[in-house]
Design a protein around this motif. Structure first.
Motif, PDB file in Angstrom:
ATOM      1  N   PRO A 144      39.216 -26.255   8.716  1.00  0.00           N
ATOM      2  CA  PRO A 144      38.246 -26.470  10.494  1.00  0.00           C
ATOM      3  C   PRO A 144      39.581 -25.844  11.555  1.00  0.00           C
ATOM      4  N   VAL A 145      40.573 -25.818  11.812  1.00  0.00           N
ATOM      5  CA  VAL A 145      41.993 -25.540  12.833  1.00  0.00           C
ATOM      6  C   VAL A 145      41.973 -24.098  12.408  1.00  0.00           C
ATOM      7  N   PHE A 146      41.936 -23.774  11.810  1.00  0.00           N
ATOM      8  CA  PHE A 146      42.736 -21.606  11.840  1.00  0.00           C
ATOM      9  C   PHE A 146      40.924 -21.060  10.896  1.00  0.00           C
ATOM     10  N   ALA A 147      41.653 -20.559  10.048  1.00  0.00           N
ATOM     11  CA  ALA A 147      41.157 -19.833   8.990  1.00  0.00           C
ATOM     12  C   ALA A 147      39.358 -19.827   8.797  1.00  0.00           C
ATOM     13  N   VAL A 148      38.709 -21.311   8.806  1.00  0.00           N
ATOM     14  CA  VAL A 148      37.051 -21.046   9.255  1.00  0.00           C
ATOM     15  C   VAL A 148      36.317 -21.053  10.425  1.00  0.00           C
ATOM     16  N   PRO A 149      37.191 -21.532  11.959  1.00  0.00           N
ATOM     17  CA  PRO A 149      36.781 -20.707  13.133  1.00  0.00           C
ATOM     18  C   PRO A 149      37.102 -18.969  12.965  1.00  0.00           C
ATOM     19  N   ARG A 150      38.014 -18.895  12.707  1.00  0.00           N
ATOM     20  CA  ARG A 150      38.609 -16.970  12.713  1.00  0.00           C
ATOM     21  C   ARG A 150      37.585 -16.388  12.427  1.00  0.00           C
ATOM     22  N   THR A 151      37.239 -17.153  11.124  1.00  0.00           N
ATOM     23  CA  THR A 151      35.600 -16.740  10.630  1.00  0.00           C
ATOM     24  C   THR A 151      34.483 -15.936  11.220  1.00  0.00           C
ATOM     25  N   GLY A 152      34.374 -17.057  11.902  1.00  0.00           N
ATOM     26  CA  GLY A 152      33.535 -17.119  13.036  1.00  0.00           C
ATOM     27  C   GLY A 152      33.397 -16.271  14.303  1.00  0.00           C
ATOM     28  N   ALA A 153      34.785 -16.188  14.831  1.00  0.00           N
ATOM     29  CA  ALA A 153      35.406 -15.361  16.161  1.00  0.00           C
ATOM     30  C   ALA A 153      35.687 -13.915  15.256  1.00  0.00           C
ATOM     31  N   VAL A 154      35.777 -13.384  14.345  1.00  0.00           N
ATOM     32  CA  VAL A 154      35.924 -12.776  13.946  1.00  0.00           C
ATOM     33  C   VAL A 154      34.961 -11.505  13.544  1.00  0.00           C
ATOM     34  N   SER A 155      33.821 -12.134  12.996  1.00  0.00           N
ATOM     35  CA  SER A 155      32.235 -12.047  12.752  1.00  0.00           C
ATOM     36  C   SER A 155      31.590 -11.584  14.282  1.00  0.00           C
ATOM     37  N   PHE A 156      31.288 -12.464  15.301  1.00  0.00           N
ATOM     38  CA  PHE A 156      31.396 -12.038  16.170  1.00  0.00           C
ATOM     39  C   PHE A 156      31.708 -10.540  17.293  1.00  0.00           C
ATOM     40  N   GLU A 157      33.589 -10.533  16.896  1.00  0.00           N
ATOM     41  CA  GLU A 157      33.831  -9.632  18.177  1.00  0.00           C
ATOM     42  C   GLU A 157      33.469  -8.205  17.384  1.00  0.00           C
ATOM     43  N   ILE A 158      33.725  -8.441  15.762  1.00  0.00           N
ATOM     44  CA  ILE A 158      33.426  -6.866  15.510  1.00  0.00           C
ATOM     45  C   ILE A 158      31.773  -6.255  15.070  1.00  0.00           C
ATOM     46  N   GLY A 159      31.451  -7.670  14.967  1.00  0.00           N
ATOM     47  CA  GLY A 159      29.920  -7.096  13.932  1.00  0.00           C
ATOM     48  C   GLY A 159      28.319  -7.852  15.510  1.00  0.00           C
ATOM     49  N   ILE A 160      28.750  -8.455  17.047  1.00  0.00           N
ATOM     50  CA  ILE A 160      28.240  -8.053  17.174  1.00  0.00           C
ATOM     51  C   ILE A 160      28.593  -8.596  18.747  1.00  0.00           C
ATOM     52  N   ARG A 161      29.519  -8.568  19.471  1.00  0.00           N
ATOM     53  CA  ARG A 161      30.380  -7.846  20.752  1.00  0.00           C
ATOM     54  C   ARG A 161      29.887  -6.397  20.881  1.00  0.00           C
ATOM     55  N   PRO A 162      29.390  -5.100  20.500  1.00  0.00           N
ATOM     56  CA  PRO A 162      29.414  -4.208  20.550  1.00  0.00           C
ATOM     57  C   PRO A 162      28.416  -4.518  21.540  1.00  0.00           C
ATOM     58  N   PHE A 163      27.230  -4.876  21.029  1.00  0.00           N
ATOM     59  CA  PHE A 163      25.760  -4.762  21.368  1.00  0.00           C
ATOM     60  C   PHE A 163      25.660  -5.763  22.791  1.00  0.00           C
TER      61      PHE A 163
END
Length: 448
Positions: A95-114
């Protein structure tokens, strides 16, 4: 005892790949390819050592101990050190780094462009709420991870990756440019350190345990059979990871002339997919990222909850730990991808050498045997260099000491100063142990 079929073993391998293959695995190889340019092959060789080879060794080491690697670490090192190392490790990949990164990455690449700029904060909050809700659902039933991840999510992920990679090779983005930065003079060592950021060696200690437990739940309980299945599944995983990493690095290497040098690999991948597929590319990459990150997040949360449940002697339930870890990850993921990456680097630089040394030594435990001084001296010496490297990565440096160590310690200037001292310390530990009676070691173990 039930024996697993070849099809079931393949499913375990696919599950293992899907849990390994998450946010860092998608964003770091293309960033490496873009920066390394014409030296991408050499840099990728270094990356594969830490990003693929070491995780396989980690899985093998756990399999050799029948999944009881925590007990093994306690026995071979100091119990307090093993506990401290594992607590930091599970928090880092959890929960400190790797798992929050999964949420941040999937948002920034997949959702942010919309989304428009003014809707980013609210959009990220809503997306990560659903993302970690799905993570919680999957992690709450770890005995079903093989079916849900190995049979459903992984084939879908691989299918979309194949589409992306075929397109990138048939119609490359552009020419491969010259290397930049550290990749000009030391591409292999820089790639070696880049592999730290995938966190896959650290994750292997958790994933290996998840896989062992999942195999046992399906009726295969013999240690030898479990070990064999884990190792075969590990080879399936690393073969797939090698192909995927190489393809992603190729996309990055051909992107600089078209996209320029971007802030992170997530933006690079999003831009490349947009060029390959147009508006539909954003939907494609959103799906790929969501699948890759979701499977990793549920696996890491499950592993973290399992460890702390065991550490507390069942006083804190698995379900409560999954809830707390998922909630913390949800909050942390909203601080942003770049910030998460920058905060994690010092911790990874410090913890990775310790795990590497212990995992490699544990592979030779049949030869080392009762000589605990081999483990302890090697870990003690590595700890000193790991702390110094971690402080340096955090911007805390000691110029005079750095100059001295660079002059007299091999590989210190490329971030691997721990390597030769660890080897020497292990050899000294072997000699020292040779003058002690094995019974003394047995007494020491009993006292612990």
């Amino acid at each position: 005892m039930k024996r697993m079929s070849k099809g079931e073993i393949l499913t375990v391998g696919l599950m293992m790949f899907s849990i390994f293959f998450g946010a860092g695995n998608l964003i770091f190889p293309p960033a490496l390819g873009q920066a390394a340019g014409s030296n991408s092959i050499i840099a990728m060789m270094g990356f594969l050592v830490t990003g693929v080879g070491l995780p396989l060794l980690g899985i093998t080491a756990i399999a050799m101990q029948g999944g009881k690697y925590v007990e093994f670490m306690n026995r071979k090192t100091y119990p307090w050190l093993a506990t401290a190392l594992l607590v930091i490790l599970y928090l880092t990949i959890g929960p400190v780094f790797a798992v929050p990164r999964t949420g941040a990455v999937s948002f920034e690449i997949g959702i942010r462009p919309f989304l428009a700029a003014e809707n980013l904060t609210l959009g990220q909050f809503i997306y990560t709420l659903f993302f970690f809700g799905a993570t919680y659902y999957l992690a709450m039933t770890p005995n079903k991870l093989i079916d849900r991840v190995g049979k459903m999510l992984t084939p879908a992920l691989l299918a979309f990756l194949v589409i992306l990679f075929v397109k990138s090779f048939v119609t490359p983005l552009g020419e491969v440019l010259d290397a930049t930065g550290a990749y000009i003079t030391a591409p292999f060592s820089q790639g070696f350190q880049d592999g730290y950021q995938t966190m896959d060696l650290l994750a292997s200690l958790s994933i290996g345990t998840i896989v062992v437990n999942a195999i046992r739940m399906r009726g295969t309980t013999d240690n030898k059979s479990v070990s064999k299945i884990c190792i075969i599944s590990g080879f399936i995983t690393v073969a797939l990871m090698t192909l995927v990493y190489g393809s992603l690095a190729y996309i990055g290497a051909t992107s600089a002339g078209v996209l320029g040098h971007v802030e992170n690999g997530g933006q690079l991948l999003a831009g490349a997919v947009g060029i390959f597929f147009g508006p539909a590319g954003n939907l494609l990459v959103a799906f790929i990222i969501a699948l890759a990150c979701l499977t990793t997040s549920c696996g890491m949360i499950s592993g973290m909850a399992w460890y702390f449940n065991k550490l507390s002697n069942n006083r804190v339930s698995y379900a409560r730990l999954v809830q707390a870890g998922t909630l913390f990850s949800f909050v942390a993921s909203n601080i942003g991808l770049t910030q998460i990456i920058s905060l994690s680097v010092p911790f990874l630089v410090a913890i990775y050498p310790l795990v590497i040394v212990f995992v490699v030594l544990s592979l030779f435990d049949g030869f080392i045997g009762w000589r605990y001084s081999v483990y302890r001296l090697a870990i003690n010496v590595t700890l000193v260099f790991a702390v110094l490297d971690g402080l340096a990565a955090a911007g805390i440096k000691f110029p005079a000491l750095t100059e001295f160590l660079t002059a007299y310690v091999p590989f210190y200037d490329i971030g691997m100063g721990w390597f030769v001292p660890a080897v020497v310390a292990a050899a000294v530990g072997w000699v020292y142990s040779s003058f002690r009676d094995a019974r003394d070691s047995e007494v020491l173990t009993t006292e612990q």
